[in-house]
Write an enzyme that holds these catalytic residues in place. Structure first.
Site, PDB file in Angstrom:
ATOM      1  N   CYS A 119       1.000  -1.195   0.031  1.00  0.00           N
ATOM      2  CA  CYS A 119      -0.108   0.009   0.054  1.00  0.00           C
ATOM      3  C   CYS A 119       0.644   1.393   0.003  1.00  0.00           C
ATOM      4  O   CYS A 119       1.462   1.578  -1.133  1.00  0.00           O
ATOM      5  CB  CYS A 119      -0.915   0.041   1.107  1.00  0.00           C
ATOM      6  SG  CYS A 119      -2.287   1.121   0.963  1.00  0.00           S
TER       7      CYS A 119
ATOM      8  N   HIS B  44      -3.593  -5.473   1.215  1.00  0.00           N
ATOM      9  CA  HIS B  44      -2.789  -5.900   2.445  1.00  0.00           C
ATOM     10  C   HIS B  44      -3.227  -7.367   2.724  1.00  0.00           C
ATOM     11  O   HIS B  44      -3.989  -7.715   3.065  1.00  0.00           O
ATOM     12  CB  HIS B  44      -3.556  -5.182   3.556  1.00  0.00           C
ATOM     13  CG  HIS B  44      -3.227  -3.588   3.735  1.00  0.00           C
ATOM     14  ND1 HIS B  44      -2.416  -3.124   4.654  1.00  0.00           N
ATOM     15  CD2 HIS B  44      -3.816  -2.485   3.061  1.00  0.00           C
ATOM     16  CE1 HIS B  44      -2.193  -1.626   4.535  1.00  0.00           C
ATOM     17  NE2 HIS B  44      -3.132  -1.404   3.409  1.00  0.00           N
TER      18      HIS B  44
ATOM     19  N   GLU C  23      -2.138  -9.297   4.856  1.00  0.00           N
ATOM     20  CA  GLU C  23      -2.308  -9.352   6.287  1.00  0.00           C
ATOM     21  C   GLU C  23      -3.787  -9.251   6.641  1.00  0.00           C
ATOM     22  O   GLU C  23      -4.127  -9.618   7.753  1.00  0.00           O
ATOM     23  CB  GLU C  23      -1.340  -8.760   7.264  1.00  0.00           C
ATOM     24  CG  GLU C  23      -1.688  -7.267   7.390  1.00  0.00           C
ATOM     25  CD  GLU C  23      -1.270  -6.374   6.190  1.00  0.00           C
ATOM     26  OE1 GLU C  23      -1.275  -4.997   6.502  1.00  0.00           O
ATOM     27  OE2 GLU C  23      -0.832  -6.821   5.092  1.00  0.00           O
TER      28      GLU C  23
END
Length: 207
Positions: A107, A184, A186
């Site tokens: 990002c 993302h 995660e």
């Protein structure tokens, strides 16, 4: 276990007179799931060091003790919000370019990779707290948490994926082991195998 450096966000708590470095635990979980050990780098590493050569010496001494395989530039606040973080990440990118060390920019990290080499950013809408499909060399649905996007890339990068509204969502350096993802990995409810394989392939270049 092989070590991976992760950069950190900054949070200022005025009521406590504190300035905190933060890394999402989910990102450290993702890195460990991929088979690596995460090591956060402090944004205060260059505190009161104005000389660029001394900064370089300090960073190289820190990295020599860590001996990482690669670097992850994490997401977080927009570029320019915290100069100490911008400095840390730019210094890491300088080092990675010299050593041809693998780097993943997530990002904000991808935005920094592009903008530091004269790529342009622009403000967009509809990409915060949403999901959308990708087209290009990477095809899948991803999460989205950004209000700025890469408008144009430096000549030494190529586009790997775009959103359906045309925004650049993934990039790759043409000569160095560096990639950027606007999503993302995660923050997925379950880590996506495609992300895991792509990260391990990128970092295998440095092994």
């Amino acid at each position: 276990m092989t070590l991976i450096v992760i950069t950190q966000s900054v949070r200022v708590c005025k009521e406590r007179r504190s300035r905190l470095d933060l890394v999402d635990q989910q990102l450290t979980h993702f890195v460990q799931y991929c088979g690596y050990l995460p090591v956060p780098i402090p944004n205060s590493l260059f505190f009161q060091i104005d000389d660029s050569n001394l900064r370089k010496i300090r960073l190289e001494a820190w990295l020599k003790n860590i001996s990482p395989l690669g670097i992850i530039l994490s997401g977080g606040a927009n570029i320019g919000c915290y100069p100490d973080r911008d400095l840390t990440e730019n210094m890491l990118l300088d080092y990675a370019e010299r050593k041809k060390m693998p780097v993943l920019g997530i990002c904000r990290g991808m935005q920094l990779m592009a903008s530091r080499e004269k790529g342009a950013l622009h403000e967009i809408s509809g990409h915060v707290k949403s999901r959308h499909s990708l087209k290009g060399k990477i095809k899948r649905k991803v999460n989205s948490f950004h209000n700025f996007s890469v408008k144009s890339l430096p000549e030494n990068f190529e586009v790997l994926a775009r959103s359906m509204d045309g925004e650049i969502e993934a990039i790759k350096h043409q000569d160095l082991p560096m990639e950027g993802w606007m999503w993302h990995p995660e923050r997925e409810e379950g880590f996506v195998l495609q992300d895991v394989k792509r990260l391990k392939k990128l970092f295998s270049i440095g092994s």
